[in-house]
Design a protein around this motif. Structure first.
Motif, PDB file in Angstrom:
ATOM      1  N   UNK A 195      -3.695   4.142   0.691  1.00 45.79           N
ATOM      2  CA  UNK A 195      -4.161   3.302  -0.425  1.00 45.79           C
ATOM      3  C   UNK A 195      -4.652   1.933   0.026  1.00 45.79           C
ATOM      4  N   UNK A 196      -4.717   1.692   1.321  1.00 42.66           N
ATOM      5  CA  UNK A 196      -5.130   0.395   1.850  1.00 42.66           C
ATOM      6  C   UNK A 196      -6.618   0.379   2.171  1.00 42.66           C
ATOM      7  N   UNK A 197      -7.297  -0.645   1.644  1.00 39.37           N
ATOM      8  CA  UNK A 197      -8.719  -0.859   1.903  1.00 39.37           C
ATOM      9  C   UNK A 197      -8.890  -2.261   2.460  1.00 39.37           C
ATOM     10  N   UNK A 198      -9.996  -2.487   3.169  1.00 40.67           N
ATOM     11  CA  UNK A 198     -10.264  -3.814   3.712  1.00 40.67           C
ATOM     12  C   UNK A 198     -11.699  -4.217   3.402  1.00 40.67           C
ATOM     13  N   UNK A 199     -11.865  -5.500   3.157  1.00 36.81           N
ATOM     14  CA  UNK A 199     -13.183  -6.107   3.036  1.00 36.81           C
ATOM     15  C   UNK A 199     -13.220  -7.200   4.087  1.00 36.81           C
ATOM     16  N   UNK A 200     -14.015  -6.960   5.142  1.00 37.77           N
ATOM     17  CA  UNK A 200     -14.112  -7.917   6.234  1.00 37.77           C
ATOM     18  C   UNK A 200     -14.833  -9.186   5.820  1.00 37.77           C
TER      19      UNK A 200
ATOM     20  N   UNK B 253       0.815  -1.221   0.000  1.00 44.45           N
ATOM     21  CA  UNK B 253       0.000   0.000   0.000  1.00 44.45           C
ATOM     22  C   UNK B 253       0.847   1.268   0.000  1.00 44.45           C
ATOM     23  N   UNK B 254       2.136   1.147   0.235  1.00 46.35           N
ATOM     24  CA  UNK B 254       3.006   2.318   0.166  1.00 46.35           C
ATOM     25  C   UNK B 254       3.064   2.873  -1.253  1.00 46.35           C
ATOM     26  N   UNK B 255       2.835   2.007  -2.247  1.00 51.09           N
ATOM     27  CA  UNK B 255       2.932   2.480  -3.631  1.00 51.09           C
ATOM     28  C   UNK B 255       1.806   2.010  -4.541  1.00 51.09           C
TER      29      UNK B 255
END
Length: 182
Positions: free
Chosen positions: A74-79, A25-27
């Motif tokens: 830029x980090x997303x999560x889907x639980x 997610x850093x890039x």
């Protein structure tokens, strides 16, 4: 897509998946997907709602795009959603899961999948061939090499590509003379 799994429970799959996703997610635009529908934990660690989640998407109750949570940058999560009853555990190997992964690949540069223990539950073995690669987590001092080798063989027989292995929960000894120079 990178599947992260282990032989047995509590070997540290979720923390390793978090680290991998965070590094990418850093890039890149990254989705961290909790596919451990038996014992979901990602939602608790990241402070997002457990439900609705992947289980609800696989049942056709909601679209994945509606339950994505931006976490940081830029980090997303889907639980995972609520833990599934035994009668619905096969959803991970369903055509709905294949469609879900395909749709998420189009939306994100990387999809990192936090999965259950592959020698205890069948879902990671079913899911692994749909991914570009698998990272196997082994716990230092606990996971026997024969067990890790057995899992590696099962994953390869299922058509998975093993990217590597993470030795987890190992304390490193750094001598004082070296530590003072770091």
């Amino acid at each position: 897509t990178i599947l992260v799994t282990s032989s047995h429970r509590n070997e540290g799959v979720t923390p390793v998946a978090l680290e991998i996703a965070g590094a990418f997610a850093a890039s890149e635009k990254v989705l961290l997907l909790d596919a451990n529908l038996r014992e979901p934990d990602l939602h608790r660690r990241l402070g997002v709602n457990q439900s609705p989640g992947l289980a609800d998407v696989l049942r056709g109750e909601i679209e994945a795009a509606r339950v994505l949570h931006p976490v940081a940058g830029r980090l997303h999560v889907l639980g995972a959603g609520l833990a599934l009853p035994a009668s619905e555990q096969g959803l991970i190997g369903s055509p709905a899961m294949t469609s879900c992964i395909r749709a998420l690949r189009e939306q994100f540069d990387r999809v990192v999948i936090d999965a259950s223990a592959a020698l205890e539950f069948p879902e990671p073995i079913l899911l692994a061939p749909q991914c570009d690669g698998v990272v196997l987590v082994v716990e230092a001092g606990k996971t026997k090499w024969e067990v890790a080798e057995d899992l590696k063989t099962k994953l390869e027989q299922a058509g998975a590509r093993l990217l590597g292995l993470v030795l987890n929960k190992k304390r490193l000894f750094i001598p004082a003379w070296l530590y003072s120079r770091v």
